[in-house]
Each structure stands twice: as structure tokens, then as C-alpha cells.
Design an enzyme around this catalytic site. Structure first.
Site, PDB file in Angstrom:
ATOM      1  N   TYR A 247       1.765  -3.446  -0.490  1.00 23.54           N
ATOM      2  CA  TYR A 247       2.776  -4.235   0.215  1.00 23.54           C
ATOM      3  C   TYR A 247       2.927  -3.814   1.680  1.00 23.54           C
ATOM      4  CZ  TYR A 247       4.478  -6.781  -3.905  1.00 23.54           C
ATOM      5  OH  TYR A 247       4.605  -7.636  -4.979  1.00 23.54           O
TER       6      TYR A 247
ATOM      7  N   GLU B  44      -6.797  -7.260  -1.480  1.00 25.47           N
ATOM      8  CA  GLU B  44      -6.108  -6.860  -2.710  1.00 25.47           C
ATOM      9  C   GLU B  44      -7.095  -6.637  -3.855  1.00 25.47           C
ATOM     10  OE1 GLU B  44      -3.086  -9.885  -3.115  1.00 25.47           O
ATOM     11  OE2 GLU B  44      -1.966  -9.118  -1.389  1.00 25.47           O
TER      12      GLU B  44
ATOM     13  N   HIS C 282       2.835 -11.526  -8.955  1.00 29.70           N
ATOM     14  CA  HIS C 282       2.326 -11.520  -7.582  1.00 29.70           C
ATOM     15  C   HIS C 282       1.036 -12.324  -7.527  1.00 29.70           C
ATOM     16  CE1 HIS C 282       0.718 -10.052  -3.729  1.00 29.70           C
ATOM     17  NE2 HIS C 282      -0.432  -9.997  -4.366  1.00 29.70           N
TER      18      HIS C 282
ATOM     19  N   LYS D 224       4.054  -8.282 -12.783  1.00 33.14           N
ATOM     20  CA  LYS D 224       4.882  -7.159 -12.338  1.00 33.14           C
ATOM     21  C   LYS D 224       5.558  -6.479 -13.538  1.00 33.14           C
ATOM     22  CE  LYS D 224       5.690  -9.183  -7.747  1.00 33.14           C
ATOM     23  NZ  LYS D 224       6.729  -9.747  -6.824  1.00 33.14           N
TER      24      LYS D 224
ATOM     25  N   ASN E 211      10.738 -11.079  -9.870  1.00 32.26           N
ATOM     26  CA  ASN E 211      10.143 -12.421  -9.961  1.00 32.26           C
ATOM     27  C   ASN E 211       8.793 -12.449 -10.688  1.00 32.26           C
ATOM     28  OD1 ASN E 211       8.700 -11.266  -7.904  1.00 32.26           O
ATOM     29  ND2 ASN E 211       9.154 -12.819  -6.372  1.00 32.26           N
TER      30      ASN E 211
HETATM   31  P1  IDP Z   1       5.415 -13.541  -2.575  1.00 37.17           P
HETATM   32  O1  IDP Z   1       5.417 -12.546  -3.713  1.00 37.17           O
HETATM   33  O2  IDP Z   1       5.890 -14.890  -3.022  1.00 37.17           O
HETATM   34  O3  IDP Z   1       4.095 -13.592  -1.852  1.00 37.17           O
HETATM   35  P2  IDP Z   1       6.424 -12.009  -0.302  1.00 37.17           P
HETATM   36  O4  IDP Z   1       7.193 -12.566   0.833  1.00 37.17           O
HETATM   37  O5  IDP Z   1       5.007 -11.599  -0.057  1.00 37.17           O
HETATM   38  O6  IDP Z   1       6.510 -13.068  -1.507  1.00 37.17           O
HETATM   39  O7  IDP Z   1       7.242 -10.774  -0.859  1.00 37.17           O
HETATM   40  C1  IDP Z   1       6.657  -9.905  -1.808  1.00 37.17           C
HETATM   41  C2  IDP Z   1       7.674  -9.592  -2.876  1.00 37.17           C
HETATM   42  O8  IDP Z   1       8.754  -8.886  -2.275  1.00 37.17           O
HETATM   43  C3  IDP Z   1       8.310 -10.804  -3.547  1.00 37.17           C
HETATM   44  O9  IDP Z   1       7.532 -11.364  -4.580  1.00 37.17           O
HETATM   45  C4  IDP Z   1       9.593 -10.185  -4.071  1.00 37.17           C
HETATM   46  O10 IDP Z   1       9.337  -9.423  -5.266  1.00 37.17           O
HETATM   47  C5  IDP Z   1       9.947  -9.215  -2.958  1.00 37.17           C
HETATM   48  N1  IDP Z   1      10.882  -9.810  -2.008  1.00 37.17           N
HETATM   49  C6  IDP Z   1      10.607 -10.731  -1.044  1.00 37.17           C
HETATM   50  N2  IDP Z   1      11.695 -11.049  -0.355  1.00 37.17           N
HETATM   51  C7  IDP Z   1      12.704 -10.319  -0.893  1.00 37.17           C
HETATM   52  C8  IDP Z   1      14.110 -10.205  -0.608  1.00 37.17           C
HETATM   53  O11 IDP Z   1      14.660 -10.855   0.272  1.00 37.17           O
HETATM   54  N3  IDP Z   1      14.814  -9.325  -1.395  1.00 37.17           N
HETATM   55  C9  IDP Z   1      14.236  -8.593  -2.394  1.00 37.17           C
HETATM   56  N4  IDP Z   1      12.932  -8.682  -2.690  1.00 37.17           N
HETATM   57  C10 IDP Z   1      12.179  -9.519  -1.947  1.00 37.17           C
HETATM   58 MG    MG Z   2       3.149 -12.132  -0.722  1.00 36.21          MG
END
Ligand code: IDP
Ligand code: MG
Length: 152
Positions: A50, A127, A116, A10, A113
């Protein structure tokens, strides 16, 4: 089962100089890089990537984050790479990601974070098709290069 997954560094990971560190973890694990591109995505592309999260309150912020700078889009291949790649990445919220995982070692905030990874065979397929619409062309050329013997 040999399979492929979509992994993306990212914008925060790229900006913080973590490209080599992250790629190194997948390489050292033994997975094979099949395609890679540094690119910046627009709003509709980020929203498509997304789309499953479109009803979430953080969706708009997530889309702006992914558009905020270049990302490294990759296809990695190997035995159980979808699930094992998720283990290497760690839990979504870096506050809960185990030390030793990419997010556990390199990130603090859920909204920054660094990486992805596809979460299922279905999302990996969708994807990879979205990010690499040219299909197998790039991986085929990599395979060709490696099969050419080097002659001094
Ligand atoms: P993942 O990346 O671990 O698969 P997902 O639930 O698919 O997690 O969410 C996609 C991305 O959305 C996460 O990696 C993070 O960057 C963001 N995200 C998920 N939950 C939150 C939240 O509660 N607040 C802000 N960003 C979030
Ligand atoms: Mg995800």
C-alpha cells in the site's frame, strides 16, 4: 486484451468465510485463476503493498487491518480482467458499491471491504511481482496439469 490482475481476499473476507463466494464470482464471470496462496503478511510487506497510500491518515489502520489475519492472494487472467475485476469488486466504499458487486453485496465499512484488486496495468504488474516473486512457475505448473489427459 488478455491480461493478469492481482486480487486479494482481505482478512475480514477470510474470517467471514467468503473465500468460495468471492472466487466463484471470478470463475463464473469466465476468468482463469493462475495462482493462489493463503498467507499472512508482516508490517513491511503490507506497507510496500500500500505504499502509494502512505501519506493517507488511514494508512496505519489499513496496514494493521491487512496484517490482522490470513489473506488469499491470487492472480486472475482474462480479457480486460484489470478493469472488469474492479467492476466485479465495486466502489471502494461499500456504502457506494452497487448491489451485485462483491463489496455492494458483502460489505458495509470502507475499512472492512473484503477484497483488493489492482487498479491499472502498472499496479497489476508490481503487485503480482510483489506477491508472487516466483514468477510464472506456479501458473506453468497449473497449465501442465490441465494439459495432461486423464486416463482411467
Ligand atoms: P481500492 O481498494 O478500491 O483500490 P484505495 O483507494 O486503493 O481503494 O484504498 C485501498 C484501501 O484502503 C481500501 O480498499 C480500503 O480498505 C482502505 N481505505 C481507503 N480509503 C479509506 C478511508 O477513507 N478510510 C479507511 N480506509 C480506507
Ligand atoms: Mg487501490
Amino acid at each position: 486484451m488478455v491480461e493478469q490482475t492481482f486480487i486479494m481476499i482481505k482478512p475480514d473476507g477470510v474470517q467471514r468465510g467468503l473465500i468460495a463466494e468471492i472466487i466463484s464470482r471470478f470463475e463464473k464471470k469466465g476468468f482463469t485463476l493462475r495462482a493462489m496462496r493463503l498467507m499472512t503478511v508482516d508490517k513491511s510487506f503490507a506497507e510496500t503493498h500500500y505504499q502509494d497510500l502512505s501519506s493517507k491518515p488511514f494508512f496505519a489502520g489499513l496496514v494493521s487491518y491487512i496484517m490482522s489475519g490470513p489473506v488469499v492472494a491470487m492472480v486472475w487472467e482474462g480479457k480486460n480482467v484489470i478493469a472488469t475485476g474492479r467492476l466485479l469488486i465495486g466502489a471502494t466504499n461499500p456504502a457506494q458499491s452497487a448491489p451485485g458487486t462483491i463489496r455492494g453485496d458483502l460489505a458495509i465499512d470502507i475499512g472492512r471491504n473484503v477484497i483488493h484488486g489492482s487498479d491499472s496495468a502498472e499496479s497489476a504488474k508490481a503487485e503480482i511481482n510483489l506477491w508472487f516473486p516466483e514468477g510464472d512457475k506456479m501458473s506453468d505448473s497449473m497449465r501442465d496439469v490441465r494439459s495432461i489427459p486423464y486416463i482411467a
